[in-house]
Scaffold this motif. Structure first.
Motif, PDB file in Angstrom:
ATOM      1  N   HIS A  46      10.075 -20.797  34.520  1.00 55.43           N
ATOM      2  CA  HIS A  46      11.114 -21.069  35.515  1.00 55.43           C
ATOM      3  C   HIS A  46      11.993 -19.834  35.639  1.00 55.43           C
ATOM      4  CE1 HIS A  46      10.212 -25.358  35.869  1.00 55.43           C
ATOM      5  NE2 HIS A  46      10.128 -25.396  34.546  1.00 55.43           N
TER       6      HIS A  46
ATOM      7  N   SER B 277      16.799 -30.083  34.150  1.00 55.13           N
ATOM      8  CA  SER B 277      16.121 -30.114  35.455  1.00 55.13           C
ATOM      9  C   SER B 277      15.789 -28.733  35.974  1.00 55.13           C
ATOM     10  CB  SER B 277      17.001 -30.835  36.481  1.00 55.13           C
ATOM     11  OG  SER B 277      18.247 -30.167  36.645  1.00 55.13           O
ATOM     12  N   TYR B 278      16.266 -27.668  35.304  1.00 57.91           N
ATOM     13  CA  TYR B 278      16.064 -26.279  35.734  1.00 57.91           C
ATOM     14  C   TYR B 278      16.547 -26.079  37.172  1.00 57.91           C
ATOM     15  CZ  TYR B 278      13.160 -25.954  31.568  1.00 57.91           C
ATOM     16  OH  TYR B 278      12.709 -25.974  30.279  1.00 57.91           O
ATOM     17  N   ASN B 279      17.694 -26.627  37.456  1.00 56.26           N
ATOM     18  CA  ASN B 279      18.278 -26.449  38.775  1.00 56.26           C
ATOM     19  C   ASN B 279      18.729 -24.996  38.925  1.00 56.26           C
ATOM     20  OD1 ASN B 279      19.533 -26.684  41.234  1.00 56.26           O
ATOM     21  ND2 ASN B 279      21.022 -28.201  40.601  1.00 56.26           N
ATOM     22  N   PRO B 280      18.244 -24.265  39.946  1.00 56.79           N
ATOM     23  CA  PRO B 280      18.633 -22.845  40.066  1.00 56.79           C
ATOM     24  C   PRO B 280      20.093 -22.653  40.413  1.00 56.79           C
ATOM     25  CG  PRO B 280      17.353 -23.530  41.975  1.00 56.79           C
ATOM     26  CD  PRO B 280      17.291 -24.671  41.007  1.00 56.79           C
ATOM     27  N   LYS B 281      20.759 -23.668  40.945  1.00 62.17           N
ATOM     28  CA  LYS B 281      22.167 -23.545  41.295  1.00 62.17           C
ATOM     29  C   LYS B 281      23.023 -23.992  40.107  1.00 62.17           C
ATOM     30  CE  LYS B 281      21.505 -24.277  46.242  1.00 62.17           C
ATOM     31  NZ  LYS B 281      21.893 -25.078  47.438  1.00 62.17           N
TER      32      LYS B 281
ATOM     33  N   MET C  19      15.893 -18.735  37.303  1.00 63.68           N
ATOM     34  CA  MET C  19      17.165 -19.098  37.928  1.00 63.68           C
ATOM     35  C   MET C  19      17.860 -17.813  38.344  1.00 63.68           C
ATOM     36  SD  MET C  19      18.342 -22.120  35.322  1.00 63.68           S
ATOM     37  CE  MET C  19      17.733 -21.183  33.928  1.00 63.68           C
TER      38      MET C  19
ATOM     39  N   VAL D 212      25.881 -25.719  37.895  1.00 61.33           N
ATOM     40  CA  VAL D 212      26.627 -26.974  38.007  1.00 61.33           C
ATOM     41  C   VAL D 212      28.110 -26.775  37.748  1.00 61.33           C
ATOM     42  CG1 VAL D 212      24.623 -28.367  37.410  1.00 61.33           C
ATOM     43  CG2 VAL D 212      26.121 -27.539  35.591  1.00 61.33           C
TER      44      VAL D 212
ATOM     45  N   TYR E 166      24.379 -23.989  33.782  1.00 58.79           N
ATOM     46  CA  TYR E 166      23.139 -24.446  34.403  1.00 58.79           C
ATOM     47  C   TYR E 166      22.625 -25.680  33.670  1.00 58.79           C
ATOM     48  CZ  TYR E 166      22.992 -19.847  36.656  1.00 58.79           C
ATOM     49  OH  TYR E 166      23.299 -18.720  37.383  1.00 58.79           O
ATOM     50  N   ASN E 167      22.035 -26.574  34.444  1.00 56.81           N
ATOM     51  CA  ASN E 167      21.410 -27.769  33.884  1.00 56.81           C
ATOM     52  C   ASN E 167      19.969 -27.422  33.520  1.00 56.81           C
ATOM     53  OD1 ASN E 167      20.529 -30.290  33.173  1.00 56.81           O
ATOM     54  ND2 ASN E 167      21.219 -31.312  35.031  1.00 56.81           N
TER      55      ASN E 167
ATOM     56  N   THR F 142      23.418 -16.504  42.054  1.00 53.57           N
ATOM     57  CA  THR F 142      23.804 -17.067  43.345  1.00 53.57           C
ATOM     58  C   THR F 142      25.192 -16.615  43.784  1.00 53.57           C
ATOM     59  OG1 THR F 142      24.655 -19.061  42.231  1.00 53.57           O
ATOM     60  CG2 THR F 142      22.372 -19.106  43.019  1.00 53.57           C
TER      61      THR F 142
END
Length: 625
Positions: free
Chosen positions: A252, A293-297, A254, A299, A289-290, A257
Motif C-alpha cells: 500500500h 483500512s489504509y485510507n490514503p487521506k 499513502m 483522519v 492515518y487509519n 495530501t
C-alpha cells in the motif's frame, strides 16, 4: 499506564480511563532536573565541547521503565535513572559506541539490550545489563549513514534498519552466514522514483530517498517513510525483496495530501492499539492515518509546531492519549490525540531547537526533552500553587496554548502551506444579509476597508454600514443592459426565469440579477478576445440555422407552386405539395369501378339466392364491364 493493563483493571473495577489534561498544565522543570547531555569525545576530529543529544528512549521492559538511554553527536551512549537525583547542570559519563553521530536507538523487547544506528554506516547491539556497556554484535551492510532502527513487536531477534542510501534491511540476530552478518531481507531503493534521476543526480537523490522512519504494524508488515518523496509505504515482509532486480512494489502507498513543497516525513509512530499511524511531516503538520483500512487521506492533523530539520522527533504517551513533539522554535508541544488541531500545552525553557522527546512509562507523568543547546530536561508535575522559591528553582513551565494565536503565527512563519487559514471568509451571495459583527471581523482580519464602508463614511473601525447583499453589486448603480437580439438561439448560463423575456431576448426589471449579464457572448459575437488576431472574424448573423433552412424550403415550395396551373394549388398555397407515398391509396390497373355497381351486384346476388335465375354471375360480369 499501558492501555491493555488499564483496560483489564477497568474491567475488574479498580480504575477508570480518564484524561489528565490538568496534570499537563502543571508540568515544570526544576533547576536540579537540567543536565548537560553526555561528555564529549576529546579524540574526535571535529571536537565539540558540548555535543547535542540526538536520541533518547525510555526502557519499555517491566521493572526498568525509569531507565533513560541517551545518545549524542560524538557517538556516545549513556544511561540515567530519572528517579535518582544526579548532579544538576552536569554532563553524564558515557560509553564510546560509534565513530560518528548516533541518530536512533531501539530497546530489545523484554531484555536489557539495545541497538544503535549511527553515521558510520553500522548498527550495533549492546548489553546494558552489566555495569559497563558491552558490545555484542555489529551489523554492517549499508553504504550510507543509518538513520533509524526498530524492533519487531515482542520479538527479541528481528529488527529493521533504514539508511540514507534508500535501503531497508531486516536483520535476524540468530542467523549466521559463515560468521558474517547479512540481512535476511533487503528492500533496495524503496523510496526512489525513476532510474534516470538516480544516475544523473546521485547526491540529491540520496537526500530525498533517505529512510527517516520505520515502524512495524504487525509481525509481517513494515511501514516506512523517506525524506523527500512524500510517500508512506507499507511492505509485506513475507515477500523476499532481495531476489528482485526491479524496483520493489509495496503493498500500500499513502501519498502526501498537503499543499506544501516540503513533503518529507521525519518519523513514524504507531499507537498501542495498532490502528492509527502518526507521521511527522516537514510542512509543520503531524498526520494521523487509519492503518486498519489504509485510507490514503489522513483522519486528523496536528499543527502548531515548527519542523525545519529531520532531527525533530515525536513520541506517544504509553496509553496513546497524548502526542508530544519537538520543535524548531525552541519549544516542545503536546497534543491530545482525540482532538486534532492545535496543541494543548507547550513546554518552554530551551534556548535552541528541541529535537527529541521521550515519555516515561511508569509512575507519575514525566517527560524528557533534548535540545541543540546541549541540555536535556526532565519535566515533572509541580505544585498547583506558586511557592516562594519558584522564581529561583523553576527554569521551565508548561503553558496553555491559544489555538487561534498559534494558527496565525504558523501562517506567518510558513507561507508555503496553503491549506491553513485563521477564518473562512464568507460573502453571502444567496440574498441573506451579513451581520455587522461578522463583516467587522472579516475586515479587521484582512486589514482593509470594503467599498461599502468607504461609501458609508466614518472611521475604518466603525461597524455601522450598509449590508452587502451580493459580492458583485456592492451598492453600485445598475449598469446598462445588453441590447435585445432577435431570434437568438444561444442561451446564457444564467437565463432569466421569465419565459416571455427569454423568448424576446431581453431582460426586464423583474428579472433576477445575473453575474454574467453584461459579459460578452462569444457564441453570438463569433469572436473570442484572445483569438482576434489569430482567427478571422465570423459573420454576425441574427438567424439560427434552423430558421435559415425553413426559409429556403419555403422559397422552394413557393417557386414550385407558381409553376403549377391548378386552381386548387393557387387557392391553398400553404398545404404541402408533396405527399408521402405511404399515405396514398394503392392504384389499381384497369377500368375504374363505380361504387354504385357494388350495391347493384348485391341486389342481383339476393335474387340469385332466391332461385330467380341461373345466369346471374355472367350478367353481373357484363354489367361490371
Amino acid at each position: 499506564m499501558n492501555i491493555v493493563d488499564s483496560l483489564v483493571r477497568r474491567t475488574a473495577g479498580f480504575e477508570s480511563i480518564r484524561d489528565y489534561d490538568l496534570a499537563l498544565y502543571r508540568l515544570k522543570c526544576h533547576q536540579d532536573d537540567i543536565y548537560r547531555g553526555i561528555t564529549p569525545n576529546p579524540d574526535a576530529l571535529d571536537f565539540n565541547p558540548e555535543p547535542p543529544v540526538f536520541a533518547c528512549r525510555f526502557c519499555p521492559n517491566s521493572g526498568y521503565e525509569q531507565i533513560l538511554a541517551l545518545a549524542n553527536e560524538d557517538g556516545k551512549i549513556a544511561l540515567q535513572d530519572i528517579l535518582v537525583k544526579g548532579q544538576a547542570n552536569q554532563a553524564l559519563d558515557g560509553t564510546q559506541a560509534h565513530r560518528n553521530a548516533i541518530f536512533d536507538m531501539a530497546w530489545m523487547p523484554n531484555e536489557q539490550k539495545l541497538v544503535t544506528a549511527a553515521g558510520d554506516q553500522t548498527a550495533r547491539l549492546w548489553d546494558v545489563s552489566v555495569q559497563e556497556i558491552t558490545e555484542i554484535d555489529c551489523f554492517s551492510a549499508h553504504s550510507r549513514s543509518v538513520k533509524t532502527v526498530v524492533f519487531r513487536p515482542q520479538d527479541k531477534a528481528v529488527f529493521a534498519t533504514g539508511a540514507r542510501d534508500g535501503a531497508i534491511m531486516l536483520w535476524d540476530i540468530r542467523a549466521s552466514h559463515n560468521g558474517q552478518r547479512r540481512p535476511d531481507n533487503c528492500i533496495m531503493n524503496g523510496h526512489v522514483s525513476g532510474t534516470k534521476f538516480r544516475h544523473r543526480f546521485a547526491e540529491e537523490s540520496s537526500r530525498t530517498q533517505s529512510i527517516t522512519g520505520l515502524t512495524f504494524q504487525d509481525d509481517m508488515t513494515l511501514i516506512s517513510c523517506a525524506a523527500g518523496d512524500g510517500m508512506i509505504k507499507v511492505w509485506d515482509l513475507r515477500k523476499n525483496y532481495s531476489v528482485h532486480k526491479k524496483e520493489p512494489q509495496p503493498k500500500h502507498v499513502m501519498q502526501y495530501t498537503g499543499g506544501s513543497t516540503r513533503n518529507g516525513f521525519t518519523s513514524l509512530l504507531m499507537d498501542p492499539a495498532g490502528i492509527i499511524l502518526y507521521a511527522s511531516c516537514m510542512d509543520n503538520n503531524i498526520y494521523a492515518y487509519n492503518i486498519s483500512s489504509y485510507n490514503p487521506k489522513p483522519v486528523g492533523e496536528y499543527y502548531g509546531h515548527e519542523n525545519s530539520t529531520f532531527y525533530v522527533k515525536t513520541c506517544l504517551s504509553p496509553d496513546g492519549k497524548y502526542l508530544a513533539s519537538g520543535s524548531s522554535d525552541e519549544q516542545a508541544y503536546i497534543w491530545k490525540t482525540s482532538r486534532p488541531g492545535g496543541p494543548l500545552v507547550k513546554l518552554s525553557g530551551h534556548t535552541k531547537e528541541v529535537t527529541c522527546v521521550a515519555w516515561c512509562n511508569v509512575g507519575e507523568l514525566k517527560i524528557v526533552t533534548c535540545s541543540d543547546d546541549s541540555c536535556h530536561r526532565i519535566w515533572r508535575i509541580g505544585l498547583e500553587h506558586k511557592s516562594d522559591n519558584d522564581d529561583i528553582e523553576i527554569i521551565g513551565r508548561a503553558e496553555k496554548v491559544d489555538m487561534n494565536l498559534t494558527r496565525q503565527s504558523v501562517l506567518e512563519t510558513t507561507p508555503t502551506v496553503s491549506r491553513r487559514w485563521i477564518r473562512q471568509e464568507h460573502t453571502p451571495s444567496d440574498g441573506t444579509p451579513a451581520s455587522d459583527s461578522d463583516q467587522l471581523i472579516q475586515n479587521l482580519s484582512s486589514g482593509k476597508r470594503s467599498r461599502a464602508q468607504m461609501l458609508a463614511g466614518g472611521a475604518w473601525t466603525d461597524g455601522k454600514f450598509k449590508n452587502i447583499l451580493s459580492p458583485i453589486e456592492e451598492n453600485m448603480e445598475p449598469s446598462s443592459k445588453r441590447g435585445c437580439v432577435e431570434n437568438r438561439s444561444a442561451r446564457r448560463l444564467f437565463s432569466p426565469s421569465n419565459s416571455r423575456d427569454a423568448e424576446a431576448g431581453c431582460s426586464s426589471d423583474k428579472t433576477p440579477f445575473s453575474p454574467t449579464l453584461n459579459l460578452p457572448n462569444f457564441v453570438i459575437d463569433g469572436t473570442a478576445p484572445h483569438l482576434v488576431q489569430m482567427s478571422p472574424q465570423k459573420c454576425k448573423e441574427n438567424v439560427d440555422w434552423l430558421t435559415k433552412i425553413r426559409k429556403e424550403r419555403f422559397e422552394q415550395k413557393s417557386n414550385s407552386d407558381e409553376r403549377v396551373q391548378s386552381p386548387v394549388a393557387l387557392v391553398t398555397p400553404g398545404r404541402r405539395g408533396i405527399r408521402s407515398k405511404s399515405a396514398e391509396p394503392r392504384r389499381v390497373k384497369g377500368p375504374s369501378v363505380s361504387l354504385l355497381n357494388f350495391f347493384r351486384v348485391g341486389r342481383e346476388c339476393e335474387k340469385d339466392l332466391c332461385g330467380e335465375g341461373t345466369n346471374s354471375r355472367p350478367q353481373r360480369r357484363d354489367s361490371v364491364d
